[in-house]
Design a protein around this motif. Sequence first.
Motif, short mmCIF file in Angstrom:
data_model
loop_
_atom_site.label_atom_id
_atom_site.label_comp_id
_atom_site.label_asym_id
_atom_site.label_seq_id
_atom_site.Cartn_x
_atom_site.Cartn_y
_atom_site.Cartn_z
N GLU A 57 -20.75 -39.61 -8.94
CA GLU A 57 -19.77 -40.45 -9.64
C GLU A 57 -20.43 -41.72 -10.15
O GLU A 57 -19.77 -42.69 -10.48
CB GLU A 57 -18.63 -40.82 -8.68
N ARG A 61 -21.91 -44.85 -6.12
CA ARG A 61 -21.50 -43.77 -5.21
C ARG A 61 -22.71 -43.08 -4.61
O ARG A 61 -22.75 -42.80 -3.41
CB ARG A 61 -20.64 -42.77 -5.96
N ASP A 136 -15.02 -47.08 2.02
CA ASP A 136 -14.81 -47.69 0.71
C ASP A 136 -13.35 -47.61 0.25
O ASP A 136 -12.65 -48.62 0.20
CB ASP A 136 -15.75 -47.02 -0.33
N ARG A 137 -12.85 -46.46 0.02
CA ARG A 137 -11.54 -46.31 -0.60
C ARG A 137 -10.41 -46.42 0.42
O ARG A 137 -10.53 -45.89 1.53
CB ARG A 137 -11.45 -44.95 -1.29
N VAL A 187 -9.12 -48.89 -5.16
CA VAL A 187 -9.94 -50.05 -5.55
C VAL A 187 -9.58 -50.54 -6.95
O VAL A 187 -9.70 -51.74 -7.24
CB VAL A 187 -11.45 -49.76 -5.44
N ARG A 191 -8.66 -54.34 -7.55
CA ARG A 191 -9.44 -55.19 -8.47
C ARG A 191 -8.52 -55.82 -9.53
O ARG A 191 -8.70 -56.96 -9.92
CB ARG A 191 -10.58 -54.37 -9.10
N TRP A 215 -14.98 -44.90 -14.78
CA TRP A 215 -16.27 -45.34 -14.23
C TRP A 215 -17.44 -44.91 -15.15
O TRP A 215 -18.59 -44.96 -14.72
CB TRP A 215 -16.55 -44.77 -12.84
N ASN A 242 -16.55 -51.56 -13.18
CA ASN A 242 -17.81 -51.16 -12.55
C ASN A 242 -18.96 -51.29 -13.54
O ASN A 242 -18.73 -51.48 -14.76
CB ASN A 242 -17.74 -49.76 -11.93
N ASP A 270 -20.17 -54.08 -9.03
CA ASP A 270 -21.02 -53.13 -8.30
C ASP A 270 -22.36 -53.76 -7.90
O ASP A 270 -22.71 -53.79 -6.75
CB ASP A 270 -21.29 -51.82 -9.07
O1 AHR Z 1 -14.86 -47.21 -5.05
C1 AHR Z 1 -15.88 -47.96 -5.54
C2 AHR Z 1 -16.15 -47.63 -6.96
O2 AHR Z 1 -16.40 -46.25 -7.11
C3 AHR Z 1 -17.35 -48.32 -7.57
O3 AHR Z 1 -17.10 -49.62 -7.96
C4 AHR Z 1 -17.63 -47.42 -8.70
O4 AHR Z 1 -18.84 -47.62 -9.33
C5 AHR Z 1 -17.56 -46.12 -7.93
O5 AHR Z 1 -17.62 -45.03 -8.67
#
Ligand code: AHR
Length: 337
Positions: A57, A61, A136-137, A187, A191, A215, A242, A270
């Motif tokens: 991604e 990622r 992360d998510r 995210v 954001r 992205w 990003n 990022d």
């Molecule tokens: O979840 C984070 C985001 O996922 C990043 O900022 C982006 O680059 C990635 O693909």
Amino acid sequence: MKVSVRTRRTFVAAAAAATMLTLAACGPGDSGEGDGGGDAGGDGGTTTVGFVAVGPEGAWRSANEQNIRDTFTTDAGYDLKYAPATNLDQKSQIDAFTSFVDEGVDVILLSATEGSGWEDSLTRAQEAEIPVILIDRGIEPDDDSLYVTRIAPDNIEVSKSVANWALETFPDGAKYFTLEGPAGVSVVNERNEGWDEVVGAESSFTKVGAQTANWSTDEAKSVVETVLKANNNDIDLIFAQNDEMGLGAALAIEEAGLTPGEDVKIATIDGTKGALEALSEGRLSFVAEYNPLFGDTAVEAVTSALEGADVDSYIIVPSTTFDSPEAATEALPDRKF
Ligand code: AHR
């Protein structure tokens, strides 16, 4: 949504309750361990970790998932089962999650391609006494009783840092456009929330529009080409959620015969090498890091969860910002992602 330390709690509390249930169900002779997981490192000390990942991604990622895989090694006592999504498809993630629960792994790491739709899976893991750690998510709606912790930089604060830079850089205001990540991703909403909290309050800032570019550099390039044409190139600022999308915007601006960094400024999130190189050349104007290297923090959270120790429900990974070509040039030699 975000607090630095939300609630300290232990995974054991919920697990104990479920254990009682399981034991009751299994009858006297059978420990219930091994049937549906919860047996942390029972087999000689190896901890099985199911990683429900996003897969390819972009640079961020790749750095994040490689860092997790490089940290949960067999030498360190882990058997990491890496399950990237198929084409970012949530069903493939839910299928992988389900098989990890059925297999009885000791812990699940989850990077969700979509924020919603995880309640059933997370409840099943809880009933099976398998702690889940969000990488992360986040999930939406955010119900932190369904997972042990989320580990990520603070998207709202990271986005606010971009917005505050924009206010300083454009004291008389600006016409701006936002390049968003895919709809439905936590995210992206966070954001937007951080940005709107700061810039949204400024009447001198005019939002020309916002659109997802998934992205992607290519998608962002074509979105910005259309936006510049539609506005006779009268755009001052692009907020790209990003780096890849920010780099796409720079290409579109150059193709329009304009100079990124002068005619139109671009700010991204990022902090990957490609973005710092573009900032060092003046093609980007601001880069807020979203630090992907938190494998060690994940190991600590896994260890604590399996030992029944306290775990913060949101572990914030520190990140920094780069606001000049000099700052980028200085950081590049040691950049690991
Ligand atoms: O979840 C984070 C985001 O996922 C990043 O900022 C982006 O680059 C990635 O693909």
